[in-house]
Design a protein around this motif. Structure first.
Motif, mmCIF file in Angstrom:
data_model
loop_
_atom_site.group_PDB
_atom_site.id
_atom_site.type_symbol
_atom_site.label_atom_id
_atom_site.label_comp_id
_atom_site.label_asym_id
_atom_site.label_seq_id
_atom_site.Cartn_x
_atom_site.Cartn_y
_atom_site.Cartn_z
ATOM 1 N N GLU A 73 0.463 4.556 -2.400
ATOM 2 C CA GLU A 73 -0.127 5.730 -1.753
ATOM 3 C C GLU A 73 0.845 6.910 -1.722
ATOM 4 O O GLU A 73 0.434 8.070 -1.851
ATOM 5 C CB GLU A 73 -0.569 5.383 -0.330
ATOM 6 C CG GLU A 73 -1.781 4.463 -0.276
ATOM 7 C CD GLU A 73 -2.096 4.011 1.135
ATOM 8 O OE1 GLU A 73 -1.619 4.654 2.094
ATOM 9 O OE2 GLU A 73 -2.803 2.989 1.285
ATOM 10 N N TYR A 74 2.130 6.627 -1.555
ATOM 11 C CA TYR A 74 3.123 7.703 -1.449
ATOM 12 C C TYR A 74 4.140 7.601 -2.580
ATOM 13 O O TYR A 74 5.322 7.919 -2.414
ATOM 14 C CB TYR A 74 3.790 7.661 -0.073
ATOM 15 C CG TYR A 74 2.752 7.620 1.023
ATOM 16 C CD1 TYR A 74 1.815 8.646 1.146
ATOM 17 C CD2 TYR A 74 2.661 6.536 1.886
ATOM 18 C CE1 TYR A 74 0.822 8.596 2.115
ATOM 19 C CE2 TYR A 74 1.669 6.474 2.855
ATOM 20 C CZ TYR A 74 0.752 7.510 2.952
ATOM 21 O OH TYR A 74 -0.240 7.455 3.905
ATOM 22 N N PRO B 47 0.795 -1.240 0.000
ATOM 23 C CA PRO B 47 0.000 0.000 0.000
ATOM 24 C C PRO B 47 0.822 1.281 0.000
ATOM 25 O O PRO B 47 0.521 2.224 -0.748
ATOM 26 C CB PRO B 47 -0.851 -0.144 1.259
ATOM 27 C CG PRO B 47 -1.065 -1.619 1.383
ATOM 28 C CD PRO B 47 0.234 -2.232 0.945
ATOM 29 N N SER B 48 1.866 1.358 0.833
ATOM 30 C CA SER B 48 2.641 2.609 0.887
ATOM 31 C C SER B 48 3.358 2.881 -0.434
ATOM 32 O O SER B 48 3.623 4.048 -0.774
ATOM 33 C CB SER B 48 3.657 2.559 2.033
ATOM 34 O OG SER B 48 4.646 1.564 1.802
#
Length: 312
Positions: free
Chosen positions: A197-198, A193-194
């Motif tokens: 997301e980033y 996810p990170s």
């Protein structure tokens, strides 16, 4: 993105100053931009700072020793700077190493390992392993305790710290008693996810991460080598206890946290803490980011416990 005020100010400044994402600046451009940007402010004072070299067959590896006070038999932290294996050096983590020496009450030996792409894998981990062996073999003259040597680093430096621990476990030589891992780069571009997301930072983007890996690795086969990509190790059993630091807004946040779970699953004592409101690269920014000061204090506490010097 709810950045801390100091992190928000830094992120806004980076938007103004950083002309392109790192991977689009190219090697020369990235080195020029980041080469002169060390931590701001006056470096913390320590008892003594001295420069040395670690001889290898084909090179001399510079190391800088930070001594918190007089005396001998002090525990040691061997510290490996970040920078995607291609950027950075001893000077960029000077304030951090001074602070760790003072707060952990240990010698800190900062290692100027050779950088990619001029020196691709496996040169950097072997340089760092040689530095660890040098500290152990010169412990008496350095005033160090060879039985209490920890190793640590941030980002690519954390990757190298674990690679050294794997080398020590599997090939012999001095074995660190602890590993300090700040937002470690432990797996090759896994889409957690990170990562998505980033993907656009601040500072470090997902595309930057892939670019750094491309500078470091020789070919696709290296992606399966645990000394290059530690998450590919079949087992992490037998590695020293660890403290894993991650930043909330970091594309490789989940990489580090997954590695912490792997360590625990394989029977390695491992504490992990995610620091909210900050992004990749915050750990060396002592005196600049409040979260950096918090993380360094936490790291020093873990080091003192590993060295057996924690106060009741």
């Amino acid at each position: 993105m709810k950045l801390d005020p100091d992190a928000r100010a830094a992120a806004d400044l980076l938007k103004e100053l950083l002309p392109l994402p790192i991977h689009r600046m190219g090697l020369a451009g990235a080195r020029e931009f980041f080469g002169g940007r060390a931590t701001e402010g006056t470096p913390p004072s320590v008892h003594e700072v001295s420069d040395h070299v670690v001889p290898r067959v084909d090179a001399e590896i510079p190391v800088r020793l930070y001594r918190p006070g007089p005396g001998s038999g002090l525990p040691v932290l061997v510290y490996l700077h970040g920078g995607g294996w291609t950027l950075g050096g001893i000077d960029r983590v000077d304030a951090l190493c001074r602070t760790l020496a003072s707060r952990a009450r240990c010698l800190v030996v900062s290692v100027g390992y050779r950088l990619a792409p001029e020196h691709k894998f496996p040169t950097p981990p072997h340089d760092c392993h040689a530095a660890l062996a040098w500290v152990a073999s010169h412990a008496a003259e350095l005033g160090a305790d060879a039985r209490r040597i920890a190793i640590g680093g941030d980002s690519a430096g954390a990757n190298l710290a674990t690679a050294v621990c794997l080398l020590a476990r599997d090939r012999g030589g001095p074995r660190p008693v602890f590993q300090l891992l700040a937002y470690p780069a432990m797996e090759y571009a896994v889409r957690r996810p990170s990562w998505t997301e980033y993907a656009d930072g601040p500072l470090l983007t997902s595309d930057d991460v892939v670019w750094f890996w491309e500078q470091y690795l020789r070919d696709e086969a290296d992606r399966a080598n645990p000394l290059a990509v530690p998450a590919t190790a079949p087992s992490l059993r037998g590695l020293p206890p660890a403290f894993v630091i991650t930043a909330e807004y970091d594309p490789i946040r989940d990489d580090g946290e997954h590695f912490a779970r792997r360590l625990r699953e394989d029977g390695v004592e491992c504490a992990a803490k995610r620091y909210p409101g900050v992004f990749h690269g915050f750990f060396p920014q002592v005196g600049v980011f409040a979260r950096a000061d918090e993380a360094v204090a936490d790291a020093a506490g873990h080091l003192r416990r590993a060295f057996g010097t924690a106060r009741p």
